[in-house]
Scaffold this active site. Structure first.
Site, mmCIF file in Angstrom:
data_model
loop_
_atom_site.group_PDB
_atom_site.id
_atom_site.type_symbol
_atom_site.label_atom_id
_atom_site.label_comp_id
_atom_site.label_asym_id
_atom_site.label_seq_id
_atom_site.Cartn_x
_atom_site.Cartn_y
_atom_site.Cartn_z
ATOM 1 N N TYR A 46 -1.870 47.517 33.742
ATOM 2 C CA TYR A 46 -1.402 47.591 35.129
ATOM 3 C C TYR A 46 -0.907 46.211 35.515
ATOM 4 O O TYR A 46 -1.529 45.208 35.163
ATOM 5 C CB TYR A 46 -2.546 47.979 36.074
ATOM 6 N N GLN A 52 -1.066 56.816 39.039
ATOM 7 C CA GLN A 52 -1.278 58.208 38.712
ATOM 8 C C GLN A 52 -0.215 59.029 39.436
ATOM 9 O O GLN A 52 0.606 58.472 40.160
ATOM 10 C CB GLN A 52 -2.686 58.624 39.100
ATOM 11 N N GLU A 99 -6.214 62.384 37.540
ATOM 12 C CA GLU A 99 -7.634 62.119 37.293
ATOM 13 C C GLU A 99 -8.446 62.627 38.482
ATOM 14 O O GLU A 99 -7.969 62.612 39.632
ATOM 15 C CB GLU A 99 -7.861 60.612 37.107
ATOM 16 N N GLU A 103 -1.424 54.952 30.531
ATOM 17 C CA GLU A 103 -1.708 54.497 31.907
ATOM 18 C C GLU A 103 -0.880 53.250 32.118
ATOM 19 O O GLU A 103 -1.066 52.255 31.409
ATOM 20 C CB GLU A 103 -3.194 54.179 32.114
ATOM 21 N N ASN A 125 -11.396 57.064 33.470
ATOM 22 C CA ASN A 125 -12.838 56.827 33.369
ATOM 23 C C ASN A 125 -13.631 58.120 33.594
ATOM 24 O O ASN A 125 -14.708 58.305 33.036
ATOM 25 C CB ASN A 125 -13.265 55.787 34.410
ATOM 26 N N ASN A 142 -11.155 57.586 26.412
ATOM 27 C CA ASN A 142 -10.464 56.715 27.367
ATOM 28 C C ASN A 142 -11.124 55.345 27.452
ATOM 29 O O ASN A 142 -12.335 55.254 27.697
ATOM 30 C CB ASN A 142 -10.501 57.342 28.769
ATOM 31 N N GLU A 143 -10.352 54.302 27.244
ATOM 32 C CA GLU A 143 -10.818 52.907 27.435
ATOM 33 C C GLU A 143 -12.258 52.720 26.941
ATOM 34 O O GLU A 143 -13.098 52.127 27.645
ATOM 35 C CB GLU A 143 -10.670 52.468 28.902
HETATM 36 O O1 AHR Z 1 -6.158 54.885 36.730
HETATM 37 C C1 AHR Z 1 -7.352 54.343 37.219
HETATM 38 C C2 AHR Z 1 -8.294 53.907 36.107
HETATM 39 O O2 AHR Z 1 -7.777 52.795 35.448
HETATM 40 C C3 AHR Z 1 -8.559 54.896 35.007
HETATM 41 O O3 AHR Z 1 -9.557 55.796 35.328
HETATM 42 C C4 AHR Z 1 -9.012 54.025 33.881
HETATM 43 O O4 AHR Z 1 -8.738 54.578 32.623
HETATM 44 C C5 AHR Z 1 -8.306 52.707 34.134
HETATM 45 O O5 AHR Z 1 -9.148 51.630 34.029
#
Ligand code: AHR
Length: 524
Positions: free
Chosen positions: A259, A362, A26, A314, A93, A192-193
């Site tokens: 996460y 990432q 990213e 992710e 994002n 994305n999200e």
């Molecule tokens: O990986 C960091 C961020 O986490 C990404 O940009 C987003 O998609 C997520 O909230």
């Protein structure tokens, strides 16, 4: 009950998809600028707060770069060590206000960056991403901008990448790259999200589903070979159900994100911190199980015969109080975090029948196993489970394991893990069966002992009907450190690393306290 591990090599869950070892790049912090390209003051939006020796804005010497200008060291680790098969780009994002046309051709537009702040030089755009993927032998996976982007922008981007006819954007690509060959991007994600309040262009689930259906329809008219992936939440949310119900007949995959890390960390309560770190991945497995149910429900309702897989595009260990936008999400990982990584990977192997793609978030510098300086890199603690799984658990069939294990009595995060699933099991395992060309069977068993203090002697019973394993050779890869807070760093790059040894199989194994062990057992 006393601990025991039974492995059933004839009870197949599914082929392990190599794409579970995928990555994510990213435009954030030092991921692209500093990780893929050398960093420079004009494309480097913040001052890194690295606990290791302070970074200088020194130039990266040419001999450390490929002929295209990419960092050789990062590319080689991803290609040759981790064998990353696919990479997601450009966000995250970031993508939700990304105009792909700013990043092609001789003139790049420098723009304010809305997701993470600072400015984006657009030095790295579509053609650079594809050139990097080619050099790294990696399949590209591009996410479309469903924030500020229009359907026309998306169609033009796909035409630019994949067009083979005599059309404007296909010809523009030819002009920029100097070659006729298309970029051939097979995997595309629909935003994305989009559910998140932090996202540029946040939408409700039903508004997103209506729009995504229209986009998917048009995209498959333009290029029917494309694999379309819808934007999900964590897999078990209301959003996921609505989106899947609406899109099941239009998509090939559904993306989910999670996460673990669940900050803030409390160093005064080590036991609590250790528990929330290492048991967090159990939440991911629950997400996958629910998402699989939602996928099947939607397929039944819409009579969709073709499979829909999950793209966990992710995932990772991220404590948002440690890796923050101010430091470019640079988190320095502990040994306990490495155990969490191993449990995450056990989840993907156990869920091989539904998880096709998993992208660690990432791939470099940003909440990543790899940290660079202008002239080098080091591998964080979390690199090692990824390396071992990628090397030994990639080719083959995921087979069922059954565990008898003491359970963890403390608090886990999220708390609903225990509410819904009961107290988690201290031992965590997965297994992969490989059959070699000569017919030899090689069983790979990955075990995390998530007890902070107790080693466990465990009978490991393998239900091979005809192969006597007694005395067979076993290759042992063990990740252990006495201190669960140990980190790798500049100057102590190998503080945490893997130990490999050979042994003769005796039907049981001692798994050290807070350890990850990968056993490679080959029949005689
Ligand atoms: O990986 C960091 C961020 O986490 C990404 O940009 C987003 O998609 C997520 O909230």
């Amino acid at each position: 009950s006393p601990p025991a591990l039974d492995v059933f090599p004839t009870s197949s869950i599914g082929r392990v998809s190599p794409f579970i070892f995928s990555g994510f790049l990213e435009h954030l912090g030092r991921c692209i600028y500093g990780g893929i390209l050398p960093a420079g003051p004009t494309n480097f939006p913040y001052t890194p707060r690295n606990p290791c020796p302070p970074e200088q804005f020194s130039a990266t010497p040419n001999e450390l770069l490929t002929e295209e200008g990419f960092r050789k060291d990062v590319l080689e680790v991803l290609r040759d060590e981790l064998q990353v098969p696919l990479v997601r780009w450009p966000g995250g994002n970031y993508v939700s206000s990304y105009d792909w046309k700013d990043g092609i051709g001789p003139e790049r537009k420098r723009k304010p960056e809305l997701a993470w702040g600072g400015e984006e030089s657009n030095a790295f755009g579509t053609d650079e991403f594809i050139a990097w993927c080619r050099a790294a032998k990696i399949e590209p996976y591009i996410i479309l901008n469903m924030g500020t982007g229009t359907l026309a922008d998306a169609l033009h981007w796909i035409e630019y990448c994949n067009g083979t006819g005599d059309t404007y954007f296909a010809n523009l690509r030819r002009k920029h790259t100097g070659r006729d060959e298309p970029h051939n991007v097979r995997y595309w994600g629909l935003g994305n999200e989009v559910w998140g309040e932090w996202q540029v262009g946040q939408q409700t689930a039903s508004a997103y589903a209506t729009k995504a259906r229209q986009w998917a329809h048009a995209i498959s008219l333009l290029d029917p070979s494309i694999k379309i992936i819808s934007c999900g939440e964590t897999g078990l949310n209301h959003w996921d159900g609505i989106v899947l119900d609406e899109l099941a007949d239009k998509i090939d995959g559904h993306s989910i994100h999670l996460y673990t890390g669940f900050g803030p960390r409390d160093r005064t309560q080590t036991e609590k911190e250790f528990g929330r770190t290492v048991y967090g991945p159990d939440a991911a497995e629950y997400s996958i199980e629910i998402a699989k149910g939602l996928i099947n429900k939607a397929r039944v309702a819409k009579k969709v015969a073709k499979p829909i897989t999950l793209a966990f595009d992710e995932w990772g260990v991220w404590d948002e109080t440690v890796g923050t936008p101010q430091n470019g999400l640079e988190q320095f990982y502990t040994f306990a975090d490495a155990l969490a990584m191993a449990s995450w990977l056990n989840v993907f192997v156990r869920q091989a029948d539904i998880v096709e793609i998993a992208c660690i978030a990432q791939s470099v510098n940003v909440i990543s196993p790899l940290i660079t300086s202008p002239t080098g890199l080091f591998r964080q603690t979390i690199y090692w489970p990824l390396y071992l799984f990628s090397k030994y658990m990639r080719e083959g069939t995921s087979v069922r394991v059954s565990l008898s294990s003491p359970t963890f009595a403390g608090e886990t995060l999220p708390t609903w893990i225990t509410d819904v699933k009961g107290q988690p099991s201290i031992l965590d395992a997965s297994a992969v069966l490989q059959v070699t060309e000569s017919g030899k069977r090689s069983l790979r068993i990955a075990v995390v002992n998530r007890s902070e203090t107790e080693s466990l002697r465990v009978p490991v019973r393998v239900a091979f009907e005809d192969a006597n394993l007694q005395g067979a050779s076993v290759e042992v890869h063990e990740l252990w450190h006495k201190d669960i807070h140990a980190k790798n760093c500049w100057g102590s790059e190998n503080e945490v690393s893997v130990q490999t040894s050979q042994a003769s199989w005796g039907g049981e194994w001692t798994f050290k306290e807070h350890s990850f062990t990968l056993l490679v057992l080959t029949s005689k």
